[in-house]
Design a protein around this motif. Structure first.
Motif, PDB file in Angstrom:
ATOM      1  N   GLN A 134     -51.996  49.059  -0.917  1.00 45.09           N
ATOM      2  CA  GLN A 134     -50.683  49.357  -0.358  1.00 45.09           C
ATOM      3  C   GLN A 134     -50.481  50.860  -0.190  1.00 45.09           C
ATOM      4  O   GLN A 134     -49.970  51.316   0.834  1.00 45.09           O
TER       5      GLN A 134
ATOM      6  N   THR B 211     -57.597  46.267 -12.248  1.00 47.86           N
ATOM      7  CA  THR B 211     -57.133  44.885 -12.268  1.00 47.86           C
ATOM      8  C   THR B 211     -56.730  44.488 -10.848  1.00 47.86           C
ATOM      9  O   THR B 211     -56.633  45.331  -9.949  1.00 47.86           O
ATOM     10  N   ALA B 212     -56.483  43.218 -10.639  1.00 44.90           N
ATOM     11  CA  ALA B 212     -56.105  42.729  -9.308  1.00 44.90           C
ATOM     12  C   ALA B 212     -54.803  43.374  -8.843  1.00 44.90           C
ATOM     13  O   ALA B 212     -54.663  43.736  -7.661  1.00 44.90           O
ATOM     14  N   GLN B 213     -53.852  43.556  -9.751  1.00 44.91           N
ATOM     15  CA  GLN B 213     -52.580  44.179  -9.400  1.00 44.91           C
ATOM     16  C   GLN B 213     -52.790  45.643  -9.009  1.00 44.91           C
ATOM     17  O   GLN B 213     -52.208  46.123  -8.039  1.00 44.91           O
ATOM     18  N   GLN B 214     -53.633  46.332  -9.760  1.00 49.81           N
ATOM     19  CA  GLN B 214     -53.906  47.739  -9.455  1.00 49.81           C
ATOM     20  C   GLN B 214     -54.624  47.877  -8.113  1.00 49.81           C
ATOM     21  O   GLN B 214     -54.334  48.777  -7.332  1.00 49.81           O
ATOM     22  N   ARG B 215     -55.560  46.964  -7.816  1.00 47.61           N
ATOM     23  CA  ARG B 215     -56.242  46.991  -6.518  1.00 47.61           C
ATOM     24  C   ARG B 215     -55.243  46.785  -5.391  1.00 47.61           C
ATOM     25  O   ARG B 215     -55.311  47.451  -4.357  1.00 47.61           O
ATOM     26  N   ASN B 216     -54.311  45.869  -5.602  1.00 51.85           N
ATOM     27  CA  ASN B 216     -53.278  45.615  -4.597  1.00 51.85           C
ATOM     28  C   ASN B 216     -52.434  46.869  -4.372  1.00 51.85           C
ATOM     29  O   ASN B 216     -52.109  47.219  -3.232  1.00 51.85           O
ATOM     30  N   GLU B 217     -52.074  47.559  -5.455  1.00 55.04           N
ATOM     31  CA  GLU B 217     -51.307  48.796  -5.342  1.00 55.04           C
ATOM     32  C   GLU B 217     -52.091  49.863  -4.579  1.00 55.04           C
ATOM     33  O   GLU B 217     -51.534  50.574  -3.741  1.00 55.04           O
TER      34      GLU B 217
END
Length: 101
Positions: A60, A51-57
């Motif tokens: 990071q 997901t977009a949040q997981q990609r962001n994580e």
């Protein structure tokens, strides 16, 4: 002399091979294709499935990993430089001691 050399060679070659095999097993070489520490291995999971949040994580975490690796390299270079300066100073002191005699 040649017989002694051949006897030593026949004894050393299997020992070296056994040590190499033991080292390879201890390092995990050949087990599920792992070679070296896990943080050096690329992430095998596809970014498309995240997901977009997981990609962001992931971005990071990789950024922090790269930052820590750079800091580690900088600290090692600094320590190496300090070591070399100290060794040069000690060698100069030794030279002065030997010149004094």
């Amino acid at each position: 002399m040649k017989t002694v050399r051949n006897a030593i060679l026949c004894a050393v070659v299997p020992l070296v091979c056994a040590m190499g095999a033991t080292h390879a097993q201890a390092q995990g070489i050949g087990r599920s294709g792992t070679y070296g520490p896990m943080w050096d291995s690329p992430v095998t999971m596809s970014m498309d499935k995240l997901t977009a949040q997981q990609r962001n994580e992931v971005v990071q975490i990789k950024s922090r990993m790269m930052q820590m690796a750079m800091e580690h390299d900088q600290m090692m270079a600094k320590m190496e430089l300090e070591f070399m300066h100290t060794m040069m100073d000690l060698q100069k002191q030794l030279l002065d001691v030997f010149r004094g005699h």
